[in-house]
Write a protein that holds these residues in place. Structure first.
Motif, mmCIF file in Angstrom:
data_model
loop_
_atom_site.group_PDB
_atom_site.id
_atom_site.type_symbol
_atom_site.label_atom_id
_atom_site.label_comp_id
_atom_site.label_asym_id
_atom_site.label_seq_id
_atom_site.Cartn_x
_atom_site.Cartn_y
_atom_site.Cartn_z
ATOM 1 N N SER A 82 0.824 -1.202 0.000
ATOM 2 C CA SER A 82 0.000 0.000 0.000
ATOM 3 C C SER A 82 0.863 1.259 0.000
ATOM 4 O O SER A 82 0.604 2.210 -0.745
ATOM 5 C CB SER A 82 -0.930 -0.006 1.224
ATOM 6 O OG SER A 82 -1.697 1.173 1.280
ATOM 7 N N LYS A 83 1.912 1.249 0.814
ATOM 8 C CA LYS A 83 2.799 2.409 0.909
ATOM 9 C C LYS A 83 3.538 2.649 -0.411
ATOM 10 O O LYS A 83 3.658 3.791 -0.879
ATOM 11 C CB LYS A 83 3.801 2.159 2.040
ATOM 12 C CG LYS A 83 4.769 3.313 2.294
ATOM 13 C CD LYS A 83 5.677 2.974 3.464
ATOM 14 C CE LYS A 83 6.692 4.094 3.723
ATOM 15 N NZ LYS A 83 7.588 3.749 4.863
ATOM 16 N N ILE A 84 4.000 1.559 -1.034
ATOM 17 C CA ILE A 84 4.724 1.685 -2.304
ATOM 18 C C ILE A 84 3.802 2.178 -3.407
ATOM 19 O O ILE A 84 4.156 3.065 -4.190
ATOM 20 C CB ILE A 84 5.348 0.332 -2.693
ATOM 21 C CG1 ILE A 84 6.384 -0.093 -1.645
ATOM 22 C CG2 ILE A 84 6.005 0.409 -4.071
ATOM 23 C CD1 ILE A 84 6.859 -1.516 -1.795
ATOM 24 N N SER A 89 1.880 6.668 -6.955
ATOM 25 C CA SER A 89 0.576 7.058 -7.526
ATOM 26 C C SER A 89 0.075 5.997 -8.505
ATOM 27 O O SER A 89 -0.365 6.307 -9.615
ATOM 28 C CB SER A 89 0.686 8.415 -8.232
ATOM 29 O OG SER A 89 1.112 9.421 -7.333
ATOM 30 N N LEU A 90 0.156 4.735 -8.104
ATOM 31 C CA LEU A 90 -0.207 3.621 -8.973
ATOM 32 C C LEU A 90 -1.714 3.455 -9.037
ATOM 33 O O LEU A 90 -2.378 3.288 -8.009
ATOM 34 C CB LEU A 90 0.443 2.336 -8.470
ATOM 35 C CG LEU A 90 0.176 1.073 -9.297
ATOM 36 C CD1 LEU A 90 0.756 1.245 -10.701
ATOM 37 C CD2 LEU A 90 0.776 -0.145 -8.626
ATOM 38 N N SER A 91 -2.259 3.509 -10.229
ATOM 39 C CA SER A 91 -3.687 3.303 -10.422
ATOM 40 C C SER A 91 -4.035 1.866 -10.044
ATOM 41 O O SER A 91 -3.396 0.926 -10.486
ATOM 42 C CB SER A 91 -4.063 3.561 -11.890
ATOM 43 O OG SER A 91 -5.428 3.288 -12.105
ATOM 44 N N GLY A 92 -5.053 1.708 -9.211
ATOM 45 C CA GLY A 92 -5.418 0.368 -8.769
ATOM 46 C C GLY A 92 -4.874 0.028 -7.401
ATOM 47 O O GLY A 92 -5.224 -0.995 -6.820
ATOM 48 N N GLN A 95 -3.517 -3.462 -4.633
ATOM 49 C CA GLN A 95 -4.012 -4.670 -5.277
ATOM 50 C C GLN A 95 -3.400 -4.847 -6.665
ATOM 51 O O GLN A 95 -3.006 -5.952 -7.055
ATOM 52 C CB GLN A 95 -5.546 -4.627 -5.387
ATOM 53 C CG GLN A 95 -6.275 -4.679 -4.056
ATOM 54 C CD GLN A 95 -6.555 -3.309 -3.473
ATOM 55 O OE1 GLN A 95 -5.894 -2.335 -3.834
ATOM 56 N NE2 GLN A 95 -7.533 -3.210 -2.606
ATOM 57 N N LYS A 96 -3.323 -3.740 -7.440
ATOM 58 C CA LYS A 96 -2.734 -3.810 -8.777
ATOM 59 C C LYS A 96 -1.237 -4.120 -8.687
ATOM 60 O O LYS A 96 -0.705 -4.894 -9.487
ATOM 61 C CB LYS A 96 -2.959 -2.488 -9.506
ATOM 62 C CG LYS A 96 -2.458 -2.475 -10.939
ATOM 63 C CD LYS A 96 -3.201 -3.467 -11.815
ATOM 64 C CE LYS A 96 -4.648 -3.083 -12.002
ATOM 65 N NZ LYS A 96 -5.344 -3.990 -12.947
ATOM 66 N N LEU A 97 -0.556 -3.515 -7.710
ATOM 67 C CA LEU A 97 0.872 -3.774 -7.527
ATOM 68 C C LEU A 97 1.106 -5.243 -7.186
ATOM 69 O O LEU A 97 2.027 -5.879 -7.695
ATOM 70 C CB LEU A 97 1.423 -2.869 -6.417
ATOM 71 C CG LEU A 97 2.924 -2.976 -6.130
ATOM 72 C CD1 LEU A 97 3.745 -2.607 -7.357
ATOM 73 C CD2 LEU A 97 3.304 -2.067 -4.961
ATOM 74 N N TYR A 98 0.240 -5.801 -6.337
ATOM 75 C CA TYR A 98 0.353 -7.217 -5.974
ATOM 76 C C TYR A 98 0.096 -8.108 -7.182
ATOM 77 O O TYR A 98 0.792 -9.100 -7.405
ATOM 78 C CB TYR A 98 -0.630 -7.537 -4.849
ATOM 79 C CG TYR A 98 -0.651 -8.993 -4.450
ATOM 80 C CD1 TYR A 98 0.514 -9.652 -4.052
ATOM 81 C CD2 TYR A 98 -1.839 -9.713 -4.474
ATOM 82 C CE1 TYR A 98 0.491 -10.988 -3.683
ATOM 83 C CE2 TYR A 98 -1.874 -11.050 -4.110
ATOM 84 C CZ TYR A 98 -0.708 -11.685 -3.713
ATOM 85 O OH TYR A 98 -0.730 -13.006 -3.365
ATOM 86 N N ALA A 164 -2.012 -4.748 5.435
ATOM 87 C CA ALA A 164 -1.700 -4.352 4.063
ATOM 88 C C ALA A 164 -2.886 -3.648 3.415
ATOM 89 O O ALA A 164 -2.726 -2.682 2.669
ATOM 90 C CB ALA A 164 -1.287 -5.575 3.241
ATOM 91 N N GLN A 165 -4.071 -4.102 3.708
ATOM 92 C CA GLN A 165 -5.278 -3.481 3.149
ATOM 93 C C GLN A 165 -5.474 -2.058 3.660
ATOM 94 O O GLN A 165 -6.061 -1.224 2.974
ATOM 95 C CB GLN A 165 -6.510 -4.329 3.501
ATOM 96 C CG GLN A 165 -6.517 -5.700 2.844
ATOM 97 C CD GLN A 165 -7.691 -6.547 3.294
ATOM 98 O OE1 GLN A 165 -8.572 -6.072 4.013
ATOM 99 N NE2 GLN A 165 -7.710 -7.805 2.897
#
Length: 254
Positions: A82-84, A89-92, A95-98, A164-165
């Protein structure tokens, strides 16, 4: 009878260099000849056009490569997905990063360890899109929800998933270290002899948190019970994050 003097030969003119006469049924047709001067012009134009096209293709490839260049991020202590995701500024979100880095992180998105190399950017997007497209062609089995064992290891891992959520930092080792110091892993541990106990608010549970602090830092999605292992860990880590930056920074009474 022919008339003398009417059939004198005429001098050829320059026009005959580009024309040829053909007789068809008594009618003279004048056809153009394609001279060497005309033929030589076409290849020069083709070469120039080819060079321009090649330059355009190269420029498009270079631009495309720049757009798909990914960012490789090296995880440091205290990082969470979540922090990363928020920092980039990752869209999604996380969850998207994971989703992009599941093969690296593993089945538990909360277990992000220092030194992991995470891919962030267009290349990861492309990889995910390709995977999604393949999935529509050959349906993959549904991903089963994570299950956790009913012991200290499972409680910590489930707490990390909840953290994490909600963007709460903390690592498995940091949580385990503090639990062993505070309660030796007993979820029903209670302190009935210190100043908190004297004030009527004894410290309880795995991370020895008092009820007022538990209620103030309770994390939605966990039971409102300070003895509940997952609720206790998650609330205590939320408190530690607020006061010390992370439970990983706690090495004594807090």
């Amino acid at each position: 009878m022919s008339t003398t003097g009417n059939h004198l030969r005429r001098k050829p003119t320059s026009l005959t260099r580009g024309l040829i006469a053909a007789t068809t049924g008594g009618v003279a047709l004048v056809l153009p000849l394609i001279g060497a001067d005309f033929a030589s012009a076409a290849p020069a134009q083709s070469v120039t056009a080819g060079k321009a096209a090649a330059s355009t293709v190269a420029a498009v490839k270079e631009t495309s490569a720049q757009k798909t260049a990914p960012t490789i991020y090296s995880v440091i202590a205290g990082d969470t997905l979540s922090k990363i995701a928020q920092a980039h500024s990752l869209s999604g979100g996380w969850q998207k990063l994971y989703e992009h880095n599941r093969e690296i992180v593993g089945e538990n998105p909360a277990l992000v360890l220092p030194g992991m190399k995470l891919t962030i950017g267009a290349q990861a997007e492309s990889k995910t899109s390709a995977t999604a497209t393949a999935a529509t062609v050959t349906a993959a089995p549904a991903v089963q929800p994570a299950t956790y064992t009913n012991n200290l290891d499972g409680w910590i891992k489930e707490s990390l998933a909840v953290m994490a959520q909600h963007g709460i930092p903390g690592s498995y080792n940091g949580i385990h270290r503090n639990i062993m110091r505070e309660s030796s892993g007993n979820p029903l541990a209670i302190n009935n002899w210190d100043s908190n106990a004297a004030a009527g608010t004894p410290s309880k549970g795995l991370l020895q948190i008092i009820d007022p602090t538990f209620r103030a830092y309770h994390v939605p999605g966990t039971p409102m019970d300070s003895y509940h292992p997952v609720a206790n860990i998650t609330a205590a880590c939320n408190y530690a994050a607020d006061k010390y930056g992370s439970i990983d920074n706690v090495f004594g009474a807090y």
